[in-house]
Design a protein around this motif. Structure first.
Motif, PDB file in Angstrom:
ATOM      1  N   LEU A 164     -25.120  46.657  -5.529  1.00  0.00           N
ATOM      2  CA  LEU A 164     -23.940  47.146  -4.800  1.00  0.00           C
ATOM      3  C   LEU A 164     -23.793  46.753  -3.494  1.00  0.00           C
ATOM      4  CD1 LEU A 164     -23.464  50.999  -6.300  1.00  0.00           C
ATOM      5  CD2 LEU A 164     -21.921  49.053  -6.131  1.00  0.00           C
ATOM      6  N   ALA A 165     -24.889  46.818  -2.859  1.00  0.00           N
ATOM      7  CA  ALA A 165     -25.185  46.148  -1.347  1.00  0.00           C
ATOM      8  C   ALA A 165     -25.087  44.613  -1.301  1.00  0.00           C
ATOM      9  CB  ALA A 165     -26.581  46.573  -0.651  1.00  0.00           C
TER      10      ALA A 165
ATOM     11  N   TYR B 152     -17.871  41.224  -0.491  1.00  0.00           N
ATOM     12  CA  TYR B 152     -16.383  41.741  -0.318  1.00  0.00           C
ATOM     13  C   TYR B 152     -16.132  41.644   1.232  1.00  0.00           C
ATOM     14  CZ  TYR B 152     -12.778  45.091  -0.247  1.00  0.00           C
ATOM     15  OH  TYR B 152     -11.522  45.648  -0.073  1.00  0.00           O
ATOM     16  N   ILE B 153     -17.106  41.924   2.110  1.00  0.00           N
ATOM     17  CA  ILE B 153     -16.761  41.756   3.508  1.00  0.00           C
ATOM     18  C   ILE B 153     -16.406  40.113   3.908  1.00  0.00           C
ATOM     19  CG2 ILE B 153     -17.704  41.654   5.784  1.00  0.00           C
ATOM     20  CD1 ILE B 153     -19.240  44.314   4.595  1.00  0.00           C
TER      21      ILE B 153
ATOM     22  N   ASP C  30     -21.384  44.173  -1.275  1.00  0.00           N
ATOM     23  CA  ASP C  30     -20.694  44.653  -0.101  1.00  0.00           C
ATOM     24  C   ASP C  30     -20.543  43.327   0.951  1.00  0.00           C
ATOM     25  OD1 ASP C  30     -20.334  47.270  -0.830  1.00  0.00           O
ATOM     26  OD2 ASP C  30     -22.175  47.927   0.236  1.00  0.00           O
TER      27      ASP C  30
ATOM     28  N   LYS D 220     -18.064  46.388  -8.511  1.00  0.00           N
ATOM     29  CA  LYS D 220     -18.867  47.357  -8.029  1.00  0.00           C
ATOM     30  C   LYS D 220     -18.529  48.587  -8.672  1.00  0.00           C
ATOM     31  CE  LYS D 220     -18.720  47.897  -3.325  1.00  0.00           C
ATOM     32  NZ  LYS D 220     -18.307  47.775  -2.049  1.00  0.00           N
TER      33      LYS D 220
ATOM     34  N   ARG E 183     -21.068  51.296 -10.186  1.00  0.00           N
ATOM     35  CA  ARG E 183     -21.121  52.542  -9.877  1.00  0.00           C
ATOM     36  C   ARG E 183     -21.158  53.506 -11.207  1.00  0.00           C
ATOM     37  NH1 ARG E 183     -16.721  51.140  -6.468  1.00  0.00           N
ATOM     38  NH2 ARG E 183     -17.439  50.997  -4.554  1.00  0.00           N
TER      39      ARG E 183
ATOM     40  N   ALA F 296     -14.455  44.316  -6.133  1.00  0.00           N
ATOM     41  CA  ALA F 296     -14.192  45.532  -6.231  1.00  0.00           C
ATOM     42  C   ALA F 296     -14.443  46.222  -7.695  1.00  0.00           C
ATOM     43  CB  ALA F 296     -12.754  46.116  -5.889  1.00  0.00           C
TER      44      ALA F 296
ATOM     45  N   LYS G 110     -11.663  39.575  -3.487  1.00  0.00           N
ATOM     46  CA  LYS G 110     -12.113  41.062  -2.981  1.00  0.00           C
ATOM     47  C   LYS G 110     -11.587  41.990  -4.293  1.00  0.00           C
ATOM     48  CE  LYS G 110      -9.892  42.756   0.495  1.00  0.00           C
ATOM     49  NZ  LYS G 110      -9.025  42.927   1.577  1.00  0.00           N
TER      50      LYS G 110
ATOM     51  N   ASN H 254     -28.205  49.950  -7.092  1.00  0.00           N
ATOM     52  CA  ASN H 254     -27.776  49.966  -5.251  1.00  0.00           C
ATOM     53  C   ASN H 254     -28.051  48.746  -4.598  1.00  0.00           C
ATOM     54  OD1 ASN H 254     -27.203  52.637  -5.991  1.00  0.00           O
ATOM     55  ND2 ASN H 254     -29.176  53.461  -5.144  1.00  0.00           N
TER      56      ASN H 254
END
Length: 108
Positions: free
Chosen positions: A50-51, A57-58, A54, A76, A80, A73, A69, A47
């Motif tokens: 993943l954060a 990605y932003i 994020d 990520k 998951r 993706a 990106k 997790n």
């Protein structure tokens, strides 16, 4: 022999959660429960990763960097999927010690 949970041996990062009592038999270490515990222990690191992605990605989105990106993706999605993808590795481990030492290969 019925034993109280508090009197079971504490086994590494599994604590007492991987022991099972089967009727009057002595408690045994349940590898299936231990594998579930191990998967749950891996999730916080997954997790966090993943954060972190994020943020990447932003930033790529703000910069209009489509290639980054897309790469993020994919990373990520691999993270998951990690709990499911490591199950065969966990199932192959046949002792509590091996399971205790297991570290997943993190997607890059």
């Amino acid at each position: 022999v019925n034993i109280e949970a508090d009197s079971l041996p504490y086994f590494g990062s599994f604590g007492r959660g991987a022991w099972k009592q089967d009727g009057a038999k002595a408690p045994t270490f349940d590898m299936s429960k231990a594998r579930t515990i191990k998967t749950d222990q891996i999730r916080p690191e997954r997790n966090k990763r993943l954060a972190d992605l994020d943020v990447s990605y932003i930033r790529a989105d703000e910069a209009g960097d489509t290639a980054t990106k897309e790469k993020v993706a994919v990373q990520k999605q691999k993270l998951r999927d990690l709990p499911a993808t490591i199950q065969s590795d966990l199932n192959a481990l046949d002792t509590p010690d091996k399971l205790e030492k297991f570290q997943p290969e993190w997607p890059s």
